[in-house]
Scaffold this motif. Structure first.
Motif, PDB file in Angstrom:
ATOM      1  N   PHE A  81     -25.572  48.345 -14.004  1.00 27.20           N
ATOM      2  CA  PHE A  81     -26.786  48.736 -14.438  1.00 27.20           C
ATOM      3  C   PHE A  81     -28.047  47.833 -14.758  1.00 27.20           C
ATOM      4  O   PHE A  81     -29.052  48.138 -15.447  1.00 27.20           O
ATOM      5  N   GLY A  82     -27.731  46.525 -14.297  1.00 23.93           N
ATOM      6  CA  GLY A  82     -28.676  45.541 -14.945  1.00 23.93           C
ATOM      7  C   GLY A  82     -30.052  45.873 -14.213  1.00 23.93           C
ATOM      8  O   GLY A  82     -30.228  46.336 -12.925  1.00 23.93           O
ATOM      9  N   ILE A  83     -31.095  45.572 -15.048  1.00 25.85           N
ATOM     10  CA  ILE A  83     -32.605  45.607 -14.697  1.00 25.85           C
ATOM     11  C   ILE A  83     -33.238  44.362 -14.718  1.00 25.85           C
ATOM     12  O   ILE A  83     -33.492  43.655 -15.835  1.00 25.85           O
ATOM     13  N   ALA A  84     -33.724  43.994 -13.796  1.00 29.18           N
ATOM     14  CA  ALA A  84     -34.502  42.660 -13.881  1.00 29.18           C
ATOM     15  C   ALA A  84     -35.689  42.810 -14.803  1.00 29.18           C
ATOM     16  O   ALA A  84     -36.666  43.690 -14.742  1.00 29.18           O
ATOM     17  N   GLY A  85     -35.594  41.776 -15.689  1.00 30.46           N
ATOM     18  CA  GLY A  85     -36.864  41.620 -16.683  1.00 30.46           C
ATOM     19  C   GLY A  85     -36.593  42.308 -17.882  1.00 30.46           C
ATOM     20  O   GLY A  85     -37.614  42.522 -18.484  1.00 30.46           O
ATOM     21  N   ALA A  86     -35.688  43.407 -17.950  1.00 32.07           N
ATOM     22  CA  ALA A  86     -35.457  44.225 -19.139  1.00 32.07           C
ATOM     23  C   ALA A  86     -35.272  43.819 -20.228  1.00 32.07           C
ATOM     24  O   ALA A  86     -34.256  42.917 -20.391  1.00 32.07           O
ATOM     25  N   GLY A  87     -35.837  44.042 -21.311  1.00 31.13           N
ATOM     26  CA  GLY A  87     -35.618  43.787 -22.623  1.00 31.13           C
ATOM     27  C   GLY A  87     -34.516  45.025 -23.011  1.00 31.13           C
ATOM     28  O   GLY A  87     -34.259  45.986 -22.213  1.00 31.13           O
ATOM     29  N   PHE A  88     -33.662  44.886 -24.152  1.00 26.22           N
ATOM     30  CA  PHE A  88     -32.671  46.049 -24.560  1.00 26.22           C
ATOM     31  C   PHE A  88     -33.385  47.127 -24.647  1.00 26.22           C
ATOM     32  O   PHE A  88     -32.439  48.300 -24.203  1.00 26.22           O
ATOM     33  N   ILE A  89     -34.478  47.473 -25.122  1.00 22.80           N
ATOM     34  CA  ILE A  89     -35.034  48.816 -25.414  1.00 22.80           C
ATOM     35  C   ILE A  89     -34.956  49.724 -24.037  1.00 22.80           C
ATOM     36  O   ILE A  89     -34.451  50.833 -23.964  1.00 22.80           O
ATOM     37  N   ASP A  90     -35.340  49.107 -23.036  1.00 20.96           N
ATOM     38  CA  ASP A  90     -35.252  49.629 -21.464  1.00 20.96           C
ATOM     39  C   ASP A  90     -33.962  49.801 -21.005  1.00 20.96           C
ATOM     40  O   ASP A  90     -33.627  50.843 -20.601  1.00 20.96           O
ATOM     41  N   GLN A  91     -33.057  48.926 -21.443  1.00 20.17           N
ATOM     42  CA  GLN A  91     -31.538  48.941 -21.136  1.00 20.17           C
ATOM     43  C   GLN A  91     -31.024  50.261 -21.439  1.00 20.17           C
ATOM     44  O   GLN A  91     -30.148  50.932 -21.035  1.00 20.17           O
ATOM     45  N   LYS A  92     -31.423  50.487 -23.075  1.00 19.32           N
ATOM     46  CA  LYS A  92     -30.645  51.554 -23.706  1.00 19.32           C
ATOM     47  C   LYS A  92     -31.097  52.648 -23.089  1.00 19.32           C
ATOM     48  O   LYS A  92     -30.479  53.902 -23.185  1.00 19.32           O
ATOM     49  N   LEU A  93     -32.617  52.974 -22.754  1.00 15.70           N
ATOM     50  CA  LEU A  93     -33.284  54.131 -22.326  1.00 15.70           C
ATOM     51  C   LEU A  93     -32.268  54.546 -21.033  1.00 15.70           C
ATOM     52  O   LEU A  93     -31.777  55.818 -20.801  1.00 15.70           O
ATOM     53  N   GLN A  94     -32.017  53.633 -20.258  1.00 14.11           N
ATOM     54  CA  GLN A  94     -31.090  53.905 -18.960  1.00 14.11           C
ATOM     55  C   GLN A  94     -29.716  54.418 -19.350  1.00 14.11           C
ATOM     56  O   GLN A  94     -29.259  55.275 -18.718  1.00 14.11           O
ATOM     57  N   TYR A  95     -29.226  53.771 -20.422  1.00 16.06           N
ATOM     58  CA  TYR A  95     -27.940  54.016 -20.741  1.00 16.06           C
ATOM     59  C   TYR A  95     -27.869  55.526 -21.231  1.00 16.06           C
ATOM     60  O   TYR A  95     -27.019  56.120 -20.926  1.00 16.06           O
ATOM     61  N   ASP A  96     -28.675  55.824 -22.038  1.00 17.61           N
ATOM     62  CA  ASP A  96     -28.947  57.258 -22.713  1.00 17.61           C
ATOM     63  C   ASP A  96     -28.995  58.109 -21.546  1.00 17.61           C
ATOM     64  O   ASP A  96     -28.349  59.280 -21.823  1.00 17.61           O
ATOM     65  N   LEU A  97     -29.930  57.833 -20.579  1.00 19.93           N
ATOM     66  CA  LEU A  97     -29.764  58.767 -19.300  1.00 19.93           C
ATOM     67  C   LEU A  97     -28.692  58.974 -18.582  1.00 19.93           C
ATOM     68  O   LEU A  97     -28.167  59.999 -18.158  1.00 19.93           O
ATOM     69  N   TYR A  98     -27.845  57.703 -18.758  1.00 18.98           N
ATOM     70  CA  TYR A  98     -26.428  57.841 -17.894  1.00 18.98           C
ATOM     71  C   TYR A  98     -25.526  58.709 -18.762  1.00 18.98           C
ATOM     72  O   TYR A  98     -24.985  59.759 -18.213  1.00 18.98           O
TER      73      TYR A  98
END
Length: 315
Positions: A81-98
């Motif tokens: 689920f890597g996102i280019a240029g993403a800080g952790f807040i964006d990563q967490k959002l995608q994780y929560d959607l998952y």
């Protein structure tokens, strides 16, 4: 006058109706698009994944961890689920959607690097999240950043202005047609690239190095995420990947950043593996820039990581 006002009202209603129709078509279509910009969230939203193991992080996950190799070593169904240029807040959002649309994973490999606790001004992967701006959990995070305006939230179709190819992609996908083909493998994008001159450019503009500010809100969200994984009995491992050794001295607070991850690891009793001194870091043969392994380096690193994790995960 009444006739004029009546015509104006009718005109506005027609325009608004057209905008709603365009917005509906583009949004529904982009939620079905498998073009790489939208692919991860499309699979998440449509519950297409349900992976045993997910790899979370920024570009240090996206370009460096091969799910094909992880699957073969650990005998799992993984997804990157890597996102280019993403800080952790964006990563967490995608994780929560998952988690909202898929079964919880057994294991999370969380890549952590120098920039993960840094807060960008704009949300990373802005366009990827755009078709989901009507969802409260996306809206709540998006409003922490600049770049998405009142008009984007409240005027139908306005959020897609300036993105003609994405609009076309949305319209084609709405009707089940694939305008742009999917690329990558299970979220991973190998970089078959030799060492570039980007590190020389970086050192010429940062001769005295740089300090990366760690954001307090991001650190709090990160810590809650670790606690949440523990509470939900999800195995989580923190992984600091290799970076080119000459780069490290330019990050003046890198020791503090690694110490932070070490302290979180101890506090929540989760494994933290630091590869900052792995043999890979000493040769540009394995990197295409100072922070990212190329295809050759990523495949070697993934094999090392897979074998190391195999010793840690419960049988």
């Amino acid at each position: 006058m009444k006739k004029f006002i009546g015509k104006m009202v009718l005109f506005c209603l027609i325009i608004i109706s057209i905008l709603y129709l365009l917005d509906y078509t583009a949004t529904k279509g982009l939620r079905k698009s498998h073009f790489h910009t939208f692919n991860n969230l499309t699979k998440i939203y449509n519950s297409e994944l349900n992976s045993d193991l997910i790899i979370n992080g920024s570009s240090i996950a996206l370009f460096q961890i091969s799910p094909f190799l992880i699957d073969s070593i650990l005998n799992v169904n993984s997804y990157n689920f890597g996102i280019a240029g993403a800080g952790f807040i964006d990563q967490k959002l995608q994780y929560d959607l998952y988690l909202k649309y898929n079964k919880k994973p057994k294991t999370v490999i969380q890549l952590v690097g120098d920039f993960d606790m840094f807060k960008n001004e704009k949300i990373s992967g802005n366009m990827a999240f755009t078709p989901y701006l009507d969802m409260d959990m996306v809206k709540k995070v998006a409003k922490k950043y600049k770049g998405i305006s009142f008009l984007d939230y409240n005027i139908p179709f306005f959020k897609y202005t300036g993105s003609p190819f994405n609009i076309m992609d949305g319209f084609f996908s709405f009707f089940g047609l694939e305008l742009r083909k999917p690329t990558g493998y299970k979220g991973y994008f190998e970089q078959d690239i030799k060492w570039t001159d980007s590190f020389d450019k970086f050192t010429s503009t940062h001769k005295n190095g740089t300090v990366i500010k760690m954001d307090a809100e991001t650190m709090k969200i990160f810590e809650n995420y670790i606690a949440e994984c523990k509470k939900n009995k999800i195995n989580i491992l923190l992984i600091y990947p290799p970076t080119y050794y000459k780069y490290n001295k330019y990050i003046k607070n890198q020791d503090d950043i690694i110490s932070y991850y070490t302290s979180i690891s101890k506090k929540y009793d989760v494994p933290f593996i630091d590869y900052s001194t792995n043999f890979l870091v000493y040769s540009t043969d394995y990197f295409y820039n100072s922070q990212h392994l190329n295809k050759k380096g990523a495949e070697i690193f993934t094999k090392i990581l897979g074998e190391d994790i195999k010793k840690i995960l419960p049988k």
